[in-house]
Design a protein around this motif. Structure first.
Motif, PDB file in Angstrom:
ATOM      1  N   ALA A  81       0.850  -1.195   0.000  1.00 48.58           N
ATOM      2  CA  ALA A  81       0.000   0.000   0.000  1.00 48.58           C
ATOM      3  C   ALA A  81       0.883   1.242   0.000  1.00 48.58           C
ATOM      4  CB  ALA A  81      -0.915  -0.001   1.219  1.00 48.58           C
ATOM      5  N   ASP A  82       0.452   2.280  -0.700  1.00 46.88           N
ATOM      6  CA  ASP A  82       1.249   3.500  -0.825  1.00 46.88           C
ATOM      7  C   ASP A  82       1.103   4.413   0.378  1.00 46.88           C
ATOM      8  OD1 ASP A  82       2.214   3.108  -3.633  1.00 46.88           O
ATOM      9  OD2 ASP A  82       0.055   3.104  -4.028  1.00 46.88           O
ATOM     10  N   GLU A  83      -0.045   4.385   1.010  1.00 44.25           N
ATOM     11  CA  GLU A  83      -0.284   5.204   2.190  1.00 44.25           C
ATOM     12  C   GLU A  83      -1.399   4.586   3.010  1.00 44.25           C
ATOM     13  OE1 GLU A  83      -2.819   8.928   1.171  1.00 44.25           O
ATOM     14  OE2 GLU A  83      -1.499   8.620  -0.564  1.00 44.25           O
ATOM     15  N   ALA A  84      -1.561   5.088   4.216  1.00 42.13           N
ATOM     16  CA  ALA A  84      -2.590   4.555   5.103  1.00 42.13           C
ATOM     17  C   ALA A  84      -3.415   5.692   5.681  1.00 42.13           C
ATOM     18  CB  ALA A  84      -1.957   3.748   6.230  1.00 42.13           C
ATOM     19  N   VAL A  85      -4.689   5.409   5.905  1.00 44.70           N
ATOM     20  CA  VAL A  85      -5.600   6.345   6.553  1.00 44.70           C
ATOM     21  C   VAL A  85      -6.210   5.635   7.755  1.00 44.70           C
ATOM     22  CG1 VAL A  85      -7.691   7.729   6.343  1.00 44.70           C
ATOM     23  CG2 VAL A  85      -6.123   7.550   4.395  1.00 44.70           C
ATOM     24  N   ILE A  86      -6.078   6.253   8.923  1.00 46.74           N
ATOM     25  CA  ILE A  86      -6.592   5.677  10.165  1.00 46.74           C
ATOM     26  C   ILE A  86      -7.725   6.545  10.688  1.00 46.74           C
ATOM     27  CG2 ILE A  86      -6.043   5.079  12.556  1.00 46.74           C
ATOM     28  CD1 ILE A  86      -3.108   4.741  11.639  1.00 46.74           C
ATOM     29  N   VAL A  87      -8.854   5.929  10.969  1.00 49.75           N
ATOM     30  CA  VAL A  87      -9.961   6.619  11.635  1.00 49.75           C
ATOM     31  C   VAL A  87      -9.987   6.122  13.072  1.00 49.75           C
ATOM     32  CG1 VAL A  87     -12.427   7.082  11.680  1.00 49.75           C
ATOM     33  CG2 VAL A  87     -11.259   6.775   9.486  1.00 49.75           C
ATOM     34  N   ALA A  88      -9.627   6.999  14.006  1.00 45.15           N
ATOM     35  CA  ALA A  88      -9.544   6.605  15.411  1.00 45.15           C
ATOM     36  C   ALA A  88     -10.329   7.591  16.256  1.00 45.15           C
ATOM     37  CB  ALA A  88      -8.083   6.566  15.863  1.00 45.15           C
ATOM     38  N   ASP A  89     -11.178   7.057  17.119  1.00 45.30           N
ATOM     39  CA  ASP A  89     -12.001   7.919  17.961  1.00 45.30           C
ATOM     40  C   ASP A  89     -12.535   7.082  19.120  1.00 45.30           C
ATOM     41  OD1 ASP A  89     -14.365   9.551  18.908  1.00 45.30           O
ATOM     42  OD2 ASP A  89     -13.699  10.812  17.248  1.00 45.30           O
ATOM     43  N   PRO A  90     -12.493   7.619  20.358  1.00 48.64           N
ATOM     44  CA  PRO A  90     -13.041   6.871  21.502  1.00 48.64           C
ATOM     45  C   PRO A  90     -14.502   6.479  21.309  1.00 48.64           C
ATOM     46  CG  PRO A  90     -11.748   8.734  22.270  1.00 48.64           C
ATOM     47  CD  PRO A  90     -11.859   8.883  20.786  1.00 48.64           C
ATOM     48  N   ALA A  91     -15.253   7.267  20.517  1.00 44.60           N
ATOM     49  CA  ALA A  91     -16.674   6.974  20.307  1.00 44.60           C
ATOM     50  C   ALA A  91     -16.885   5.701  19.494  1.00 44.60           C
ATOM     51  CB  ALA A  91     -17.352   8.152  19.605  1.00 44.60           C
ATOM     52  N   LEU A  92     -15.830   5.203  18.870  1.00 43.20           N
ATOM     53  CA  LEU A  92     -15.947   3.985  18.082  1.00 43.20           C
ATOM     54  C   LEU A  92     -15.825   2.718  18.927  1.00 43.20           C
ATOM     55  CD1 LEU A  92     -13.799   5.080  15.009  1.00 43.20           C
ATOM     56  CD2 LEU A  92     -16.209   4.418  14.918  1.00 43.20           C
ATOM     57  N   ALA A  93     -15.481   2.877  20.200  1.00 40.43           N
ATOM     58  CA  ALA A  93     -15.334   1.705  21.071  1.00 40.43           C
ATOM     59  C   ALA A  93     -16.652   0.943  21.149  1.00 40.43           C
ATOM     60  CB  ALA A  93     -14.891   2.138  22.461  1.00 40.43           C
ATOM     61  N   GLY A  94     -16.627  -0.313  20.748  1.00 37.75           N
ATOM     62  CA  GLY A  94     -17.822  -1.140  20.811  1.00 37.75           C
ATOM     63  C   GLY A  94     -18.829  -0.882  19.714  1.00 37.75           C
ATOM     64  N   ALA A  95     -18.458  -0.093  18.704  1.00 35.94           N
ATOM     65  CA  ALA A  95     -19.398   0.197  17.620  1.00 35.94           C
ATOM     66  C   ALA A  95     -19.768  -1.081  16.875  1.00 35.94           C
ATOM     67  CB  ALA A  95     -18.791   1.202  16.648  1.00 35.94           C
ATOM     68  N   ASP A  96     -21.027  -1.185  16.462  1.00 38.94           N
ATOM     69  CA  ASP A  96     -21.461  -2.363  15.719  1.00 38.94           C
ATOM     70  C   ASP A  96     -21.083  -2.216  14.250  1.00 38.94           C
ATOM     71  OD1 ASP A  96     -23.229  -0.507  14.747  1.00 38.94           O
ATOM     72  OD2 ASP A  96     -25.040  -1.497  15.491  1.00 38.94           O
TER      73      ASP A  96
END
Length: 260
Positions: A81-96
């Motif tokens: 892969a040429d690059e990476a994108v990370i979506v990180a947020d405490p609100a995502l903990a346990g998201a369905d």
């Protein structure tokens, strides 16, 4: 032709390192790695880019909670892969699955340049098989599932998948979302040179606010995750071989496993 490809990558605890204690998995200090089907999706992206004669591959991942991901996502970068994108947020903990799909769809829309969106058919841990189809629906894109073969054709994508006793061939225009199965390829080994290069590739981090989202979906709750109960008798059989066999058969009869 230049092809922009986004591969949705989920990292999971290394299943070979998980111990079972009191019938429950022990996940503390277990390293994470890119899932096996995600590796198939990354390899499919590399092959499509080669067939197109060029393009960009972005690895996109959503982190549930505050777990660190930068080191783990380097595996996807080392694969090509040429690059990476990370979506990180405490609100995502346990998201369905609906919540994860909403975050991924918003991230793909923010990335903008995407001709082919690739997923593994299911994740190593949950294997719900829902996220790829949900993201495609949110984006309003055509979606092909269970792809075991991919090729560029007629300005779009042509895919084959096994449907019971037949092979189904489908074609879709770009942009398109595709989920792949393990039969599609054998991911190439990662060279030491690519591991070293991975550390220099760009990694972008976004929060839900960066995507214009406040919260995503409902919170999932694991009701039970127990290993199969084993009731071992620890019976030892001694003596000659014939005697051990007779004693073993008698024990099975006594337990009602076999009858005389």
């Amino acid at each position: 032709m230049s092809l922009d490809i986004v591969v949705c990558v989920k990292t999971n605890p290394d299943a070979q390192m998980i111990r079972i204690k009191n019938r429950e998995p022990v996940l503390e200090a277990i390293p994470y790695k890119v899932g096996d089907l995600e590796k198939n999706a990354l390899e499919a992206a590399l092959q499509l880019r080669d067939a197109a004669g060029g393009g960009t591959i972005r690895a996109l991942t959503v982190v549930e909670g505050d777990r660190k991901i930068r080191e783990t996502i380097k595996e996807a970068l080392a694969m090509g892969a040429d690059e990476a994108v990370i979506v990180a947020d405490p609100a995502l903990a346990g998201a369905d699955q609906a919540g994860i799909a909403a975050a991924l769809a918003a991230a793909v829309a923010k990335i903008g340049a995407c001709d082919v969106l690739l997923f593994g058919e299911g994740s190593t841990d949950n294997y719900s098989g829902q996220v790829g189809a949900r993201v495609a629906e949110l984006l309003g894109w055509p979606q092909i599932g269970y792809a075991k073969k991919l090729a560029l054709a007629g300005g779009g994508i042509e895919a084959e998948r096994s449907m019971d006793e037949m092979i189904e061939t489908l074609a879709a225009p770009l942009p398109v979302a595709v989920t792949v199965v393990s039969e599609i390829n054998e991911p190439r080994p990662i060279s030491l040179m690519n591991i070293l290069k991975a550390g220099k590739k760009p990694v972008t981090e976004w929060t839900l606010a960066d995507l214009g989202l406040d919260a995503v979906g409902a919170q999932k709750r694991i009701v039970s995750n127990l290993a199969e109960e084993q009731d071992r008798k620890h019976v030892l059989f001694a003596g000659a071989v014939d005697e051990q066999v007779d004693a073993f058969v008698n024990a099975l009869v006594k337990e009602g496993v076999v009858g005389r």
